[in-house]
Design a protein around this motif. Structure first.
Motif, PDB file in Angstrom:
ATOM      1  N   SER A  82       0.831  -1.204   0.000  1.00 18.10           N
ATOM      2  CA  SER A  82       0.000   0.000   0.000  1.00 18.10           C
ATOM      3  C   SER A  82       0.865   1.253   0.000  1.00 18.10           C
ATOM      4  N   LYS A  83       0.247   2.366  -0.389  1.00 16.97           N
ATOM      5  CA  LYS A  83       0.976   3.636  -0.493  1.00 16.97           C
ATOM      6  C   LYS A  83       1.429   4.120   0.876  1.00 16.97           C
ATOM      7  N   GLU A  84       0.619   3.875   1.911  1.00 15.89           N
ATOM      8  CA  GLU A  84       0.976   4.337   3.261  1.00 15.89           C
ATOM      9  C   GLU A  84       2.242   3.646   3.764  1.00 15.89           C
ATOM     10  N   LYS A  85       2.341   2.339   3.519  1.00 14.52           N
ATOM     11  CA  LYS A  85       3.535   1.621   3.969  1.00 14.52           C
ATOM     12  C   LYS A  85       4.779   2.057   3.199  1.00 14.52           C
ATOM     13  N   LYS A  86       4.604   2.353   1.913  1.00 16.72           N
ATOM     14  CA  LYS A  86       5.758   2.803   1.130  1.00 16.72           C
ATOM     15  C   LYS A  86       6.254   4.179   1.581  1.00 16.72           C
ATOM     16  N   GLU A  87       5.309   5.046   2.064  1.00 17.60           N
ATOM     17  CA  GLU A  87       5.720   6.390   2.493  1.00 17.60           C
ATOM     18  C   GLU A  87       6.694   6.324   3.666  1.00 17.60           C
ATOM     19  N   GLU A  88       6.520   5.322   4.518  1.00 14.13           N
ATOM     20  CA  GLU A  88       7.443   5.171   5.651  1.00 14.13           C
ATOM     21  C   GLU A  88       8.872   4.939   5.165  1.00 14.13           C
ATOM     22  N   TRP A  89       9.032   4.079   4.170  1.00 15.86           N
ATOM     23  CA  TRP A  89      10.376   3.809   3.639  1.00 15.86           C
ATOM     24  C   TRP A  89      10.877   4.963   2.781  1.00 15.86           C
ATOM     25  N   ASP A  90       9.957   5.707   2.168  1.00 18.31           N
ATOM     26  CA  ASP A  90      10.381   6.895   1.421  1.00 18.31           C
ATOM     27  C   ASP A  90      10.970   7.940   2.358  1.00 18.31           C
ATOM     28  N   ARG A  91      10.363   8.089   3.559  1.00 16.15           N
ATOM     29  CA  ARG A  91      10.910   9.042   4.545  1.00 16.15           C
ATOM     30  C   ARG A  91      12.303   8.613   4.999  1.00 16.15           C
ATOM     31  N   LYS A  92      12.456   7.298   5.231  1.00 18.33           N
ATOM     32  CA  LYS A  92      13.780   6.817   5.635  1.00 18.33           C
ATOM     33  C   LYS A  92      14.813   7.046   4.537  1.00 18.33           C
ATOM     34  N   ALA A  93      14.418   6.850   3.297  1.00 16.62           N
ATOM     35  CA  ALA A  93      15.342   7.089   2.189  1.00 16.62           C
ATOM     36  C   ALA A  93      15.698   8.563   2.074  1.00 16.62           C
ATOM     37  N   GLU A  94      14.712   9.450   2.332  1.00 14.92           N
ATOM     38  CA  GLU A  94      14.983  10.895   2.268  1.00 14.92           C
ATOM     39  C   GLU A  94      15.941  11.309   3.385  1.00 14.92           C
ATOM     40  N   ASP A  95      15.763  10.742   4.599  1.00 14.18           N
ATOM     41  CA  ASP A  95      16.693  11.046   5.696  1.00 14.18           C
ATOM     42  C   ASP A  95      18.101  10.573   5.362  1.00 14.18           C
TER      43      ASP A  95
END
Length: 695
Positions: free
Chosen positions: A575-588
C-alpha cells in the motif's frame, strides 16, 4: 446383494504391459482407474456382451467383451472371488460369467479366429493365445505365409516383435487364403508423403489404412490415430495433412510418430466409394457420400475424419508478420514451419513436433546465437524436455509474444518484454534493462583477472625499475656509461664491444619503460576512496534489507533470483501508506549523505596537501636507497671526477654548451645526493615532522 464391488491391486493388460490400479463394479457399469497415470476406463453396463473367467499367470483373470468389439482384460483376482463376481454379473448385468481356461498342450497348429479387435489362435474350443489387432504395426504376406509385426513396447524389457502364420494351400476355387483381405472403400494413388518419405498409394479400409509404396508397406489401424491436422503452407499454394500416431509405425529402428502428406491446392479429384448409397448413409450418417469431388487434400481429410471419428485441427487466429499462419524457423539442423494453434504448437516437418499447452512449463525468448537479425524461441515441458526453435525473423517477435501472452503461458523472461514495442531496436537492448546475475558474475571475474594481470605485470617490472629508473637516475647510468666509455677508449677494442652491448641494453630497457608508462594510464584505474561517504539506498533497497530474512523464512530454500522476484511482487502490491514510511527513511539517508559529502569534500583538500608532502619524503628516501648500489660512494665520485677530467677533443669541440649544462646538472645532483644522504642517515624529529606537515 451389495450394490458395488471394489478390488485393489488389479492389473489391466494394455498393449502388452500390466498396469496396476483399482477396479470398481457398480450397477451402472465397471470403472478401472490406473494408479500410475490416473486414466479411467468406464464400461457401461449396457455395452457388455460377454464375461469370461480364466486362470492366468497372475492368479485369475476377467475378460470382458463389448458391443463395439473392444476387449478389456483384468488380472490379479483370487480363486475365491469367482462366486462373488458371478452372482454380481447375474444380478446387475444379466450375464453368465463363463469359465474358459487357456489351452496349454503346446501344439503349434490350430484355427485363427477374428472377434472384434482381437485375433485368437484356438485349438479345438480352447484359445492358445490372443493378439489385439491394435498392437499390430504391419502385416506382410508371402507365399502361404502371413507375417505380423508389432509395435515396440517401451515399458517392457523384452517385447514380441513378430509372429508368422503358415497357411496351407487349399484346392477350393484356387484362391490363396493369404490374399483374402477384403475390398478397400477407396484408394488414393501416388500421394506425396514427407514422413516416411516417398510416394505411396493409400488404401482406405473400414478399420485401417494401408500405405503401399515401392519399397515398404505400412498398416495403420484407426485406433492408433491420435489427432489430425490440416495446415496451410507459407506459400499459400500447398497444404500439409498431418496424422499423429501412437504407437508409431516402424521401419527397422526408425519410428514415425507422424504421417505427413503434402498436397497442391490446385490438384482436384473425383472419388467414388466402394459401397452402395444405403451403406454409406448408414455408416457415415451424411458425413460422406458415394460420389464426391473437390480438391485432393479436402477429399483425403474428409474421408479420414469420417473413418477415424476425430476432429481436424487447423491454425487459429494467429497471423505472422508476413500474413501467414506460421513462422519460418529451424529446429535442430533443419528448417521448417512452426504453427501456433489454439491449444499447442506443431512444427513440420523434419522432425515433426507437437507440444500441447498443458505440457509446457515455460517459454523463453532468447537472442539469436549467430546473428542479431533473428531470435530463438525456447519451450521447456514439465518433464524437462527443451525445444529450441531458432533463426526466427525479428519482425515475428511482437506477434509471437502477443500470442503467447494471450494464451497465458509462463514466460521465463517476461520482465524483458513489458512495455516494449515490437521494434527491433528496443528488443536488441532488452537484455541490458534486466539484471542478469550471470553477466554480473562474469564482469566481476573479468575485473579480478585484470587486477591480477596488472599486479603480475607490476611485480615483473620491479627489477627493471630498480636497475634502470628514468629521470635523475637515468643520468647516473649515463655517467657510469660515459666513464666506462672513457676507460675503454684507452684500453682495447674488446671493451668497446661491451660498451655497445650496454648501450643496446639501456636502449631496450628505456623502450620497455616507455611502453609501460604509456599503458599505465589505460590499465590502472583510480581506486575509490574508502573514507568517502557511501551513497544512500533507495526506499526499496532499505525495505528489502529489512525484509530479506522474513521472505527467506516464509519460503525455505528459495533461490536468490526467485527471492528478488518475490520481493518485487510484494513491493509492487504494498500500500501507499507503507511505502511512504520507507520513502521518509530514504529521504533522511539522502540528507545525511549530502551533509557527510560536504564535510568530506571540505576536509579532502587539507589531507591531500599533507599526503603530497609525505609522498615527497618517502620518494626521496626510496630513491636514496636505490641509488646506493654495491659500489661505494668513493667509486662513484672517482668515476665522476674521471669523466670530468677527461674529455676528448671531438667531444669538447662538438658542443660546448651541452657540456656546460651537463656540469651544472651534475653539481645540482651532487648537492641533492648529499641532502638525501642526510635525510636517510638522520631520522626526522617530531618537531621537524610537524613543521614539515604544516608546510
Amino acid at each position: 446383494m451389495a450394490e458395488t464391488l471394489e478390488f485393489n491391486d488389479v492389473y489391466q493388460e494394455v498393449k502388452g504391459s500390466m498396469n496396476d490400479g483399482r477396479l470398481r463394479l457398480s450397477r451402472q457399469g465397471i470403472i478401472f482407474k490406473n494408479s500410475k497415470t490416473g486414466k479411467v476406463d468406464n464400461i457401461q453396463a449396457g455395452e457388455l456382451t460377454e464375461g469370461i473367467w480364466r486362470r492366468v499367470a497372475l492368479g485369475h483373470g476377467l475378460k470382458l467383451l463389448t458391443k463395439n468389439g473392444h476387449v478389456y482384460k483384468y488380472d490379479g483376482f483370487r480363486e475365491s472371488e469367482f462366486e462373488k463376481l458371478s452372482d454380481f454379473f447375474k444380478t446387475h448385468y444379466r450375464l453368465e460369467l463363463m469359465e474358459k481356461d487357456l489351452c496349454v498342450k503346446g501344439w503349434n497348429w490350430g484355427t485363427v479366429k477374428f472377434g472384434g479387435q482381437l485375433l485368437s489362435f484356438d485349438i479345438g474350443d480352447q484359445p492358445v493365445f490372443e493378439i489385439p489387432l491394435s498392437n499390430v504395426s504391419q502385416c506382410t504376406t508371402g507365399k502361404n505365409e502371413v507375417t505380423l509385426e508389432f509395435h515396440q513396447n517401451d515399458d517392457a524389457e523384452v517385447s514380441l516383435m513378430e509372429v508368422r502364420f503358415y497357411v496351407p494351400p487349399t484346392q477350393e476355387d484356387g484362391v490363396d487364403p493369404v490374399e483374402a483381405t477384403g475390398d478397400a472403400i477407396c484408394i488414393f494413388r501416388e500421394l506425396q508423403c514427407l514422413t516416411p518419405r516417398g510416394r505411396y498409394d493409400i488404401r482406405i479400409y473400414p478399420t485401417f489404412l494401408h500405405l503401399h509404396g515401392k519399397t515398404f508397406d505400412y498398416k495403420i489401424p484407426y485406433t492408433t490415430v491420435l489427432r489430425l491436422f490440416l495446415l496451410p503452407h507459407k506459400d499459400q499454394r500447398q497444404m500439409f495433412f498431418v496424422i499423429s500416431l501412437d504407437p508409431p509405425i516402424k521401419q527397422g529402428q526408425t519410428r514415425y510418430h507422424f504421417l505427413i502428406l503434402l498436397f497442391s491446392k490446385d490438384e482436384d479429384i473425383s472419388l467414388t466409394l466402394n459401397m452402395n448409397e444405403e451403406e454409406v448413409e448408414k455408416r457415415f450418417e451424411g458425413r460422406l457420400t458415394k460420389n464426391m469431388s473437390g480438391s485432393l487434400y479436402e477429399m483425403v481429410s474428409r474421408v479420414m475424419k469420417a473413418l477415424v471419428n476425430r476432429k481436424i485441427t487447423v491454425p487459429g487466429n494467429f497471423q505472422g508478420h508476413s500474413g501467414a499462419q506460421c513462422i519460418t524457423c529451424s529446429y535442430k539442423a533443419s528448417s521448417g514451419l512452426l504453427y501456433p494453434l489454439e491449444r499447442g504448437f506443431i512444427y513440420v516437418h523434419k522432425p515433426p513436433v507437437h507440444i500441447r499447452f498443458d505440457e509446457i512449463s515455460f517459454v523463453n525468448f532468447a537472442r539469436g546465437t549467430t546473428t542479431t537479425r533473428s531470435f530463438d524461441f525456447e519451450i521447456e515441458t514439465k518433464q524437462g524436455t527443451q525445444y529450441t526453435f531458432s533463426s526466427i525473423e525479428r519482425e515475428e517477435y511482437g506477434k509471437l509474444f502477443d500470442f503467447v501472452n494471450a494464451k497465458k503461458l509462463n514466460i521465463k523472461n517476461r520482465g524483458l518484454k513489458e512495455g516494449m514495442n515490437p521494434s527491433y531496436d528496443e528488443y536488441a537492448d532488452s537484455d541490458e534493462d534486466q539484471h542478469d546475475a550471470y553477466l554480473e558474475r562474469m564482469k566481476e571475474e573479468g575485473k579480478i583477472r585484470e587486477e591480477n594481470a596488472n599486479d603480475s605485470s607490476d611485480d615483473s617490472g620491479e627489477e627493471t625499475d630498480e636497475s634502470f629508473n628514468p629521470g635523475e637516475e637515468e643520468e647516473d647510468v649515463a655517467e657510469e656509461f660515459d666513464s666506462n666509455a672513457s676507460a675503454s677508449s684507452s684500453s682495447n677494442e674488446g671493451d668497446s664491444d661491451r660498451d655497445e652491448k650496454k648501450r643496446k641494453q639501456l636502449k631496450k630497457a628505456k623502450m620497455a619503460k616507455d611502453r609501460k608508462s604509456r599503458k599505465k594510464p589505460v590499465e590502472v584505474k583510480k581506486g575509490k576512496d574508502p573514507n568517502a561517504p557511501k551513497r544512500p539506498m533507495s526506499a526499496y533497497m532499505l525495505w528489502l534489507n529489512a525484509s530479506r530474512e522474513k521472505i527467506k523464512s516464509d519460503h525455505p530454500g528459495i533461490s536468490i533470483t526467485d527471492l528478488s522476484k518475490k520481493a518485487g511482487e510484494i513491493w509492487k502490491g504494498m500500500s501507499k501508506e507503507k511505502k511512504e514510511e520507507w520513502d521518509r527513511k530514504a529521504e533522511d539517508a539522502r540528507r545525511d549523505y549530502e551533509k557527510a559529502m560536504k564535510e568530506y569534500e571540505g576536509g579532502r583538500g587539507e589531507s591531500s596537501k599533507r599526503d603530497k608532502s609525505k609522498k615527497k619524503k618517502k620518494v626521496k628516501v626510496k630513491m636514496e636507497k636505490k641509488s646506493t648500489p654495491s659500489r661505494g660512494s668513493s667509486s662513484k665520485s672517482s668515476s665522476r671526477q674521471l669523466s670530468e677530467s677527461f674529455k676528448s677533443k671531438e667531444f669538447v669541440s662538438s658542443d660546448e654548451s651541452s657540456s656546460g649544462e651537463n656540469k651544472s646538472k651534475k653539481k645540482r645532483r651532487r648537492s641533492e645526493d648529499s641532502e638525501e644522504e642526510e635525510l636517510a642517515s638522520t631520522p626526522p624529529s617530531s618537531e621537524d615532522s610537524a613543521s614539515g606537515s604544516d608546510e
